[in-house]
Design an enzyme around this catalytic site. Structure first.
Site, PDB file in Angstrom:
ATOM      1  N   CYS A   1       1.426   8.241  -5.818  1.00  0.00           N
ATOM      2  CA  CYS A   1       0.614   9.489  -5.496  1.00  0.00           C
ATOM      3  C   CYS A   1       1.164  10.703  -5.247  1.00  0.00           C
ATOM      4  O   CYS A   1       0.747  11.868  -5.695  1.00  0.00           O
ATOM      5  CB  CYS A   1      -0.959   9.019  -4.700  1.00  0.00           C
TER       6      CYS A   1
ATOM      7  N   ARG B   1       3.461   1.949  -1.546  1.00  0.00           N
ATOM      8  CA  ARG B   1       3.998   2.210  -2.798  1.00  0.00           C
ATOM      9  C   ARG B   1       2.964   3.063  -3.686  1.00  0.00           C
ATOM     10  O   ARG B   1       3.268   3.952  -4.226  1.00  0.00           O
ATOM     11  CB  ARG B   1       4.466   0.894  -3.444  1.00  0.00           C
ATOM     12  N   ASP B   2       1.707   2.664  -3.351  1.00  0.00           N
ATOM     13  CA  ASP B   2       0.681   3.555  -3.910  1.00  0.00           C
ATOM     14  C   ASP B   2       0.685   4.973  -3.420  1.00  0.00           C
ATOM     15  O   ASP B   2       0.410   5.680  -4.153  1.00  0.00           O
ATOM     16  CB  ASP B   2      -0.600   2.751  -3.853  1.00  0.00           C
ATOM     17  N   LEU B   3       0.759   5.030  -2.124  1.00  0.00           N
ATOM     18  CA  LEU B   3       0.723   6.152  -1.544  1.00  0.00           C
ATOM     19  C   LEU B   3       1.891   7.013  -1.911  1.00  0.00           C
ATOM     20  O   LEU B   3       1.429   8.218  -2.473  1.00  0.00           O
ATOM     21  CB  LEU B   3       0.934   5.935   0.194  1.00  0.00           C
TER      22      LEU B   3
ATOM     23  N   ILE C   1       0.756  -1.340  -0.205  1.00  0.00           N
ATOM     24  CA  ILE C   1      -0.047  -0.009   0.073  1.00  0.00           C
ATOM     25  C   ILE C   1       0.845   1.037   0.003  1.00  0.00           C
ATOM     26  O   ILE C   1       0.718   2.300  -0.586  1.00  0.00           O
ATOM     27  CB  ILE C   1      -1.098   0.025   1.328  1.00  0.00           C
TER      28      ILE C   1
END
Lengths: 106, 477
Positions: free
Chosen positions: A67, A62-64, A60
């Protein structure tokens, strides 16, 4: 295909697959994906800001960061390109330090 | 982006070139332009696509189109493309398709090269720890085990093996009767096959084999001289004169009423003339098919084939392949089954993760009901994987299959014959290297030459008589 003709059964299946994949969609990483949220019209394909598909939002954090750093996805995280460049400074290793990052109040 | 060719094999034909692409096991026909582009990218370090297209000048659009097609089919790929290692197994437990019942570990012949009793037996084999014959009860429970383990499969097969299978008719008849009953009850189709030395064939058993549509494989090594050299009774008397009249009776009675009946020839040193031997078995005796297998043995046995013999073997297979191609071009079938089997796989585009179905869709059952990877491993201490009472030991099965996966065999990674070989026979590897998952490196060159021979035969036939292989599609579906 004009120059290549399938001969055995596997080749025929491969040729059908090639024909199908060409007519439908092209993976976004095959094209040049522009950088930054203001220049992307994200059509909903799952690629990261570098145009890759590997891992995506796993884990997760990585996604944060994807963005945040590149301001790639219109997600509810601070925008690191212009307004909050030091937001994640206290979070060196996200797996351990995620508690250190805080809310921002625009 | 730098591009280069992936490993492939070319077969020239009358117009253009066929290429075999081992990554997908597909066979494609390339026109002259595609061959030109393929040649240009045949370099270890790769070539920048843009650089190549710039040098094509006005022909740039046409060249780009050809290049894109070659990339699409995987003949040319980026140098830095990383292929994810996939040695994953299909969903387990994999449903069984075939059970090989070792109904008898006794034999009424004493063939000098037999791996089951000779010096090349695996530890535990032939040591008399188990019953010599499978009891009818064990045979029945084996059939139950097969039908349970086959789950959703429509077709299941039972193969009887030995020792000499026909020394235990009782178990065979019990198993067949029970399997046919279960097949009716569960709406499955069951197929039977049997390997025999033919010494015990009589009118009763011939009628039984025909009634139940057995696929029959008969071990016979050729004419009287070749056959009797190794295939003798315990007294030392050759078995040729005993078996041939019985085989003729079977072939005459079975003609058109069973699946093709095959001869299985074990090849030993010195090699006979295979074309003559093939003609004798098909023309003089009447077999539909002949398959050859070099004897499995340690290299120091007198009968073991040595390096020169393998060269000779390939030359002789090549001569038989010419006969096969000539027959195929006229639309006839030819019974050289080694080549027939290879061509079937090449036509289908088989790309094997494992060299064979052993431990996957197929297991062998010992006379006492213990399960082995295949008939060659039953009754040995190597790789026991359960028994019919408790089923397959799934942990051992998975461990074996993961180790035996072709992607774990580093030596196989760049070999064009990988899709059809996948490292070769587990039993051969166990005898040679003491490790069933070891690739059979001692015959790599031979397998490559043989696969190349098959590819060339495939190209010659498809080029001139493209409809020939449709017969394989009908029988393989």
């Amino acid at each position: 295909m004009k120059h290549i003709q399938p001969v055995n059964r596997k080749a025929k299946r491969l040729a059908e697959w090639v024909a199908g994949s060409r007519d439908e969609v092209r993976a976004l990483q095959d094209t040049d994906t522009p950088f930054g949220c203001t220049t992307v019209f994200a059509p909903g394909w799952e690629v990261d800001s570098g145009g890759g598909t590997h891992g995506l939002c796993q884990p997760i954090e990585r996604d944060l960061y994807d963005c945040y750093h590149s301001c790639y996805w219109p997600a509810q995280v601070p925008d690191g390109l212009t307004n909050w460049p030091s937001w994640a400074e206290s979070c060196g290793a996200p797996m351990n330090d995620w508690k250190n990052i805080d809310l921002v109040f625009p | 982006m730098k591009l280069r060719t992936r490993s492939h094999r070319r077969m020239p034909t009358r117009d253009g070139v066929f290429v075999y692409l081992p990554d997908s096991a597909s066979i494609m026909r390339l026109d002259a332009e595609a061959v030109t582009v393929l040649d240009r990218f045949e370099c270890r370090e790769g070539l920048e696509a843009a650089e190549y297209l710039a040098e094509t000048g006005r022909g740039r659009d046409a060249a780009a189109e050809v290049l894109e097609e070659l990339c699409d089919v995987g003949a040319i790929r980026p140098v830095e493309e990383v292929r994810p290692p996939s040695s994953s197994l299909p969903p387990m437990p994999f449903p069984l398709a075939t059970l090989v019942l070792n109904v008898s570990s006794r034999c009424n012949l004493s063939c000098t090269y037999c791996y089951e009793y000779g010096e090349d037996k695996l530890p535990g084999q032939g040591e008399g720890k188990r019953p010599a014959s499978m009891s009818p009860e064990t045979a029945l429970r084996s059939i139950d085990f097969l039908f349970e383990s086959a789950r959703g499969r429509r077709d299941v097969s039972v193969t009887f093996f030995g020792g000499e299978t026909l020394l235990n008719r009782e178990a065979i008849e019990a198993a067949v009767d029970h399997a046919e009953g279960l097949a009716r009850a569960t709406e499955k189709r069951v197929h039977f096959a049997l390997t025999t030395n033919a010494t015990l064939l009589d009118d009763d058993i011939i009628a039984f084999l025909i009634d139940h549509r057995f696929g029959v494989n008969i071990s016979i090594d050729g004419d009287r001289a070749s056959h009797d050299r190794h295939r003798s009774f315990k007294s030392g008397r050759g078995s040729y004169d005993t078996v041939v009249p019985k085989i003729r009776r079977l072939l005459a009675a079975a003609r058109g009423r069973t699946r093709p009946i095959g001869a299985r020839v074990t090849l030993t040193r010195p090699l006979p003339n295979l074309r003559d031997l093939y003609a004798h078995l098909t023309h003089d005796i009447g077999f539909d098919e002949v398959g050859f297998a070099p004897v499995t043995s340690a290299p120091n046995r007198d009968h073991a084939l040595l390096g020169d013999d393998y060269d000779d073997l390939l030359a002789q297979y090549s001569a038989l392949a010419d006969d096969y191609v000539a027959a195929a071009l006229e639309g006839h079938r030819h019974g050289f089954s080694n080549l027939g089997d290879l061509l079937r796989e090449l036509h289908e585009g088989v790309n094997k993760a494992h060299p064979c179905g052993a431990g996957l869709g197929l297991v062998g059952v010992a006379t006492d009901g213990e399960l082995g990877l295949c008939h060659r491993f039953v009754e040995s201490e190597a790789h026991p994987i359960g028994d019919i009472e408790n089923g397959i030991d799934e942990d051992r099965r998975r461990e074996f299959l993961e180790k035996g996966h072709v992607n774990r065999k580093i030596e196989c990674a760049t070999c064009f014959a990988r899709p059809v070989c996948a490292g070769g026979c587990y039993h051969e590897a166990e005898v040679r290297y003491g490790d069933a998952s070891h690739p059979n490196l001692h015959y790599c060159d031979w397998i490559r030459a043989w696969t190349d021979l098959g590819l060339r035969a495939y190209a010659r036939i498809t080029d001139a008589n493209p409809s020939f292989f449709q017969r394989f599609e009908r029988t393989s579906s």
